[in-house]
Design an enzyme around this catalytic site. Structure first.
Site, PDB file in Angstrom:
ATOM      1  N   ASP A  26       0.841  -1.199   0.000  1.00  0.00           N
ATOM      2  CA  ASP A  26       0.000   0.000   0.000  1.00  0.00           C
ATOM      3  C   ASP A  26       0.874   1.245   0.000  1.00  0.00           C
ATOM      4  OD1 ASP A  26      -2.184  -1.661   0.206  1.00  0.00           O
ATOM      5  OD2 ASP A  26      -2.261  -1.510   2.398  1.00  0.00           O
TER       6      ASP A  26
HETATM    7  N1  URA Z   1      -1.292  -5.994   3.671  1.00  0.00           N
HETATM    8  C1  URA Z   1      -1.762  -4.736   3.755  1.00  0.00           C
HETATM    9  O1  URA Z   1      -2.808  -4.484   4.331  1.00  0.00           O
HETATM   10  N2  URA Z   1      -1.035  -3.762   3.184  1.00  0.00           N
HETATM   11  C2  URA Z   1       0.147  -3.961   2.567  1.00  0.00           C
HETATM   12  O2  URA Z   1       0.759  -3.009   2.078  1.00  0.00           O
HETATM   13  C3  URA Z   1       0.627  -5.287   2.495  1.00  0.00           C
HETATM   14  C4  URA Z   1      -0.103  -6.295   3.055  1.00  0.00           C
END
Ligand code: URA
Length: 241
Positions: free
Chosen positions: A104
């Site tokens: 993310d």
């Molecule tokens: N899970 C998430 O919620 N975000 C990420 O960036 C990676 C795994």
């Protein structure tokens, strides 16, 4: 491919560095000193030697990046927001790099950037069981009940029940927890959604490893380096099983 581009892409130095190296007369092509930085090279047939070392063109590159927060891991996002491939210098400008497993925009840590689509598939496919480990900090204390729920497979919503995952609590105090989460799949916002299903909120997330490949902690946020041959061979081997 131009000689200067080939040398830069193979990690000999920046485009400017390699121009200087070529001008100094230490590069040969098929045994003949090459001083023309723009000389066209047949990457399959020509033999390029730089400072006495043969330089073999690689079709694929594999970079390890320490993704910083605030940068998208992939290019199909918001206009004006930087993507990780933009942080990679001109040396790899020739390659069309994508992440082997997204993070993310507010997440940090280990991101593999490559132009090898089959490799990406092998790393992100849940069938291959390449485990990813995340360090998380949460608002709300995680407890042994949550560890059990992760193990059993959390029903995140009507459409998605997560596979069994490991939650290891490092500390839980003062309304905050720190923990390690190990997943074998990688659905959208998966860790955050699993933690949400336990009634807590992820406030910080950093990926520490993919299979046996650990984030090189000497890389500053936004820093990157090529995977070593050994790291790559190990990962490929894990992804085969
Ligand atoms: N899970 C998430 O919620 N975000 C990420 O960036 C990676 C795994």
């Amino acid at each position: 491919m131009r000689l200067d581009r080939l040398l830069a892409n193979m990690g000999i130095g920046s485009r400017r560095d390699v121009k200087k190296i070529i001008s100094s007369g230490t590069v040969t092509v098929n045994g003949v000193t090459a001083r023309d930085t723009g000389l066209e090279i047949d990457t399959e047939g020509d033999e390029v030697v730089c400072c006495g070392r043969p330089v073999k063109y690689r079709k694929f590159v594999y970079l390890m990046m320490n993704k910083p927060s605030g940068v998208l891991s992939c290019g199909d996002g918001v206009p004006g927001v930087k993507v990780c491939a933009d942080l990679v210098g001109d040396d790899y400008g020739f390659y069309d790099l994508s992440p082997a497993g997204r993070l993310d925009v507010d997440s940090e840590g280990l991101l593999i950037l490559t132009n090898d689509g089959d490799f990406i598939h092998s790393i992100i496919s849940p069938n291959k069981k390449v485990g990813k480990v995340y360090f998380i900090r949460t608002d709300g204390e995680l407890d042994e009940g949550d560890v059990q729920r992760f193990k059993e497979g959390i029903k995140v919503d009507d459409d998605f029940t997560a596979k069994s995952a490991e939650l290891k609590i490092l500390k839980s105090i003062g309304g905050v927890s720190e923990a390690l989460v190990t997943l074998s799949e990688g659905k959208y916002h998966q860790v955050k959604r699993m933690v949400k299903a336990c009634g807590k909120t992820v406030t910080y997330l950093k990926r520490l490893s993919i299979g046996g490949l650990k984030l090189d902690e000497s890389l500053a946020p936004g820093g990157y380096r090529p995977l070593t041959d050994e790291e790559l061979a190990d990962l490929k081997q894990q992804a085969e099983h």
